[in-house]
Each structure stands twice: as C-alpha cells, then as structure tokens.
Design an enzyme around this catalytic site. Structure first.
Site, PDB file in Angstrom:
ATOM      1  CB  SER A  68      -0.919   0.009   1.223  1.00  0.00           C
ATOM      2  OG  SER A  68      -1.736  -1.135   1.220  1.00  0.00           O
TER       3      SER A  68
HETATM    4  N1  SAH Z   1      -0.692  -4.343   3.907  1.00  0.00           N
HETATM    5  C1  SAH Z   1      -0.214  -4.979   2.727  1.00  0.00           C
HETATM    6  C2  SAH Z   1      -1.295  -4.968   1.685  1.00  0.00           C
HETATM    7  C3  SAH Z   1      -1.164  -6.073   0.716  1.00  0.00           C
HETATM    8  S1  SAH Z   1      -2.456  -6.130  -0.478  1.00  0.00           S
HETATM    9  C4  SAH Z   1       1.011  -4.290   2.221  1.00  0.00           C
HETATM   10  O1  SAH Z   1       1.083  -3.048   2.325  1.00  0.00           O
HETATM   11  O2  SAH Z   1       1.893  -4.946   1.703  1.00  0.00           O
HETATM   12  C5  SAH Z   1      -3.686  -7.069   0.395  1.00  0.00           C
HETATM   13  C6  SAH Z   1      -3.293  -8.439   0.826  1.00  0.00           C
HETATM   14  O3  SAH Z   1      -4.456  -9.068   1.373  1.00  0.00           O
HETATM   15  C7  SAH Z   1      -2.815  -9.347  -0.297  1.00  0.00           C
HETATM   16  O4  SAH Z   1      -1.565  -9.863   0.034  1.00  0.00           O
HETATM   17  C8  SAH Z   1      -3.887 -10.440  -0.360  1.00  0.00           C
HETATM   18  O5  SAH Z   1      -3.371 -11.695  -0.719  1.00  0.00           O
HETATM   19  C9  SAH Z   1      -4.416 -10.436   1.063  1.00  0.00           C
HETATM   20  N2  SAH Z   1      -5.763 -11.000   1.243  1.00  0.00           N
HETATM   21  C10 SAH Z   1      -6.840 -10.867   0.431  1.00  0.00           C
HETATM   22  N3  SAH Z   1      -7.911 -11.501   0.957  1.00  0.00           N
HETATM   23  C11 SAH Z   1      -7.495 -12.047   2.127  1.00  0.00           C
HETATM   24  C12 SAH Z   1      -8.141 -12.826   3.140  1.00  0.00           C
HETATM   25  N4  SAH Z   1      -9.421 -13.172   3.036  1.00  0.00           N
HETATM   26  N5  SAH Z   1      -7.406 -13.215   4.207  1.00  0.00           N
HETATM   27  C13 SAH Z   1      -6.100 -12.864   4.323  1.00  0.00           C
HETATM   28  N6  SAH Z   1      -5.440 -12.141   3.398  1.00  0.00           N
HETATM   29  C14 SAH Z   1      -6.120 -11.725   2.325  1.00  0.00           C
END
Ligand code: SAH
Length: 228
Positions: A68
């Site tokens: 993000s």
């Molecule tokens: N905070 C992270 C955001 C990553 S994008 C960063 O800044 O790197 C969002 C993430 O949520 C992805 O890695 C995706 O695989 C994960 N995700 C999506 N649905 C999910 C779920 N139901 N449970 C756990 N993780 C999930």
C-alpha cells in the site's frame, strides 16, 4: 534517518494536509510518523523496485497484490490510535510493511495472509528485521482469528464488499476497526468502526481509496496454518 525516508515523511505530511477536511485533522500522531520513519520500506518491495521504495505510491509485490501507499499505511495506522499495550489483528499481511509499522506501536500483532508465498516471504523479511512481537497465519482472514480475540485494533488491507461481522465481534470495547469497503477495483470507502464501552458500534466514512479485493467467505482451502 535516511534522506529518502525523510522525503517520504514530508510527502505523507503534505498529503495529510491536503486531505485534512476529509480525515478531520491536519497532522497524524507523531508516534505513527516516527514508526513510519523507522521501518525500511525498501526491505519490503521487490529488489528491482527498490529505487521507488520511498515514493508515495503503491507498488506490485507479486501474485497480483500490492504494497500500500505510505500515506494510506500512515493514515490507517493513525486511525487505530494504538497504545503500547494494545493487541492488533491485521488481515492481509502482503509485503509485511504495514505489519512492521503496527509492530513498532503495539504490544502484539497477529497477521493473516491468504497467499502462502506472500505470507512466508513477509515473515522472512520481518524476522530479518528482528520483529519478535508478530504471529503469522496463512489462511483466509475473513473470519478473523478468534483464538486471540478480543483485539484493541483490527486493520483490513484489502477491500471488502461489506464489514465482516466476525471482525466486529472480535473487537474489544473501545476497539477500532479500519477497513476499505466497496466494489473490487472500483470506488471504495475507508471506514472506521468504533466499538464503545457498552459494545455498541458506530462507523464513519473517512475517504475514498483503492485496494485489491479481500477474499471473502470462510474457505481456507485446507491451507490454514499457524507459523511461529
Ligand atoms: N498491507 C499490505 C497490503 C497487501 S495487499 C502491504 O502493504 O503490503 C492485500 C493483501 O491481502 C494481499 O496480500 C492479499 O493476498 C491479502 N488478502 C486478500 N484476501 C485475504 C483474506 N481473506 N485473508 C487474508 N489475506 C487476504
């Protein structure tokens, strides 16, 4: 502090200022900004994107997911109003960058990632940086992590179509949930849900955001696993 991180903090401060009427304040908690200044974002992006690590934008981290934007990480962290004794749940570990910022501010962070490769890589990066107050889980975080509930703060870093009831249940009285809600890749609203001392919840729209979608339902594909 590295010059590049200082520049990133300045950009966040500017964006907070520009969005002050939406977010209801002109500056974020200095503790949040200090934590953002301590976490080396370049450790959480793919090596070829390191030159861009301190720009105020999201970056691809593989598997169709993104790290993000720093401003959004700072804002979401600020909305949680973390205190040093707090316990936090994060859904969507992704790169682990937001996880590190949370671990700088709270006593304990529980984090869940549904894509195994990302969960394992972020765990490796966080361990290499000596974070010892994080517990990791590979699986679907839609239903939270009830074994360690209640949480003072819950943060969801992928966009949900609605607020998952299990997450509201797992908030402690006085707890706060920050979650983007809306259609995949369309307009989403960052929402703050507060649970008061009596257990009643109040929610507030903060601002429009764009996140990758949250996987919903409670399927774990037989893949739920705790990593310690
Ligand atoms: N905070 C992270 C955001 C990553 S994008 C960063 O800044 O790197 C969002 C993430 O949520 C992805 O890695 C995706 O695989 C994960 N995700 C999506 N649905 C999910 C779920 N139901 N449970 C756990 N993780 C999930």
């Amino acid at each position: 502090m590295k010059k590049a991180i200082r520049r990133m903090l300045d950009t966040i401060e500017n964006e907070v200022h520009y969005t002050r009427s939406l977010i209801g304040r002109d500056a974020l908690d200095p503790r949040v900004m200090a934590a953002m200044g301590r976490v080396p974002r370049d450790h959480f992006v793919p090596p070829n994107l390191r030159p861009l690590a301190f720009d105020n934008g999201p970056l691809p981290i593989g598997q169709g997911q993104t790290i993000s934007q720093p401003y959004i990480v700072a804002l979401m962290t600020d909305l949680l109003q973390l205190e040093p004794e707090h316990v936090v749940l994060e859904i969507g570990t992704g790169s682990g960058y937001q996880t590190a910022v949370l671990a700088e501010l709270a006593r304990k962070v529980y984090t869940i990632e549904v894509i195994r490769e990302l969960g394992e890589a972020s765990q490796e990066h966080l361990r290499a940086l000596d974070y010892t107050n994080i517990e990791y889980r590979i699986g679907n975080g839609y239903a939270g992590w009830p074994e360690h509930a209640p949480y003072d703060g819950i943060i969801v870093t992928a966009a949900a179509s609605h607020i998952p009831p299990a997450l509201v249940e797992q908030l402690s009285p006085g707890g706060r949930l920050v979650i983007p809600v809306g259609l995949p890749y369309m307009h989403q609203e960052l929402i703050l849900v507060e649970k008061d001392a009596e257990g009643n919840t109040h929610s507030r729209d903060i601002l429009g955001v764009a996140f990758v979608p949250l996987r919903e339902g409670q399927d774990t594909q037989g893949d739920t696993m705790n990593l310690h």
